[in-house]
Design a protein around this motif. Structure first.
Motif: not given
Length: 214
Positions: A36-39, A44-64, A85-88
């Motif tokens: 479940g680690n976004q890294k 994948i994005v950094v290496k193969y989709l360099p023009g696509v911005p990385l996801l910066k939305k709130a994570g599970v901790a913020e949601l909880k 999600l059960l892990r969290y």
């Protein structure tokens, strides 16, 4: 024995991949599904989709943190995302289990947790509901709305996840013929097929398979 069998299947798929890029993406995606680690997605994005911005939305901790501390929480959707999600949530005192329309899961539970039916959930209306699926998000919201469930008690994982609808079908790397046949393996609401239709104007036939009902 079951774990060995699963690993063996993953290995077979890996060996079928034709190039290093496919194998690298496969391993990163597999690691993401396991941890479940976004890294891993970011890699994948950094290496193969360099023009696509990385996801910066709130994570599970913020949601909880945004969910009331004095209200029980149920995950609506007992599938692959619910399992991640059960892990969290498994150590959170608010978490009480899952909700699913699948009768078998209602009888046996899911990942060691009880599973209630949508009817049971609608009869209570006193829990925070986290929709733990992206494909059926709108459908589930509609079910809850029509059942009179308080809208301020409904949360959606789709708002904390990212998926580019054109990532598989964009014409910059796909060439379509005059009579295309599409196999939607893992279909839930035909969303992938609908996205394909935007790019492929000569879709002859679609085979839709459902692997893990919510």
């Amino acid at each position: 024995m079951e774990m060995y069998s699963t690993l063996e299947e993953y290995r077979k798929v890996y060996e079928m991949l034709a190039d290093e890029e496919s194998r690298d993406i496969y391993l990163n995606k597999l690691n993401w599904l396991i941890s479940g680690n976004q890294k891993y997605i970011d890699a994948i994005v950094v290496k193969y989709l360099p023009g696509v911005p990385l996801l910066k939305k709130a994570g599970v901790a913020e949601l909880k943190k945004s969910m009331p501390q004095d209200r029980e929480v149920v995950l609506y959707g007992a599938g692959s995302i619910g399992k991640i999600l059960l892990r969290y949530w498994q150590d959170d005192d608010r978490f009480v289990g899952f909700c699913s329309q699948t009768k078998e899961k209602q009888k046996k539970g899911y990942c060691g947790w009880p599973v209630i039916s949508p009817e049971q959930l609608l009869a209570q209306k006193d829990m925070s509901v986290l929709i733990s699926t992206t494909r059926s998000n709108k459908e589930i919201r509609q079910i809850l709305k029509e059942g009179g469930y308080p809208q301020d008690q409904i949360y959606s994982w789709a708002e904390y996840d990212y998926e580019d609808p054109g990532q598989y079908f964009a014409p910059d790397f796909m060439v379509y013929g005059d009579e295309e046949v599409f196999i939607d393996a893992g279909c839930c609401d035909l969303n992938s097929t609908l996205q394909l239709r935007k790019y492929c104007k000569h879709l002859k036939k679609v085979y839709a398979l459902v692997s893990t009902p919510i």
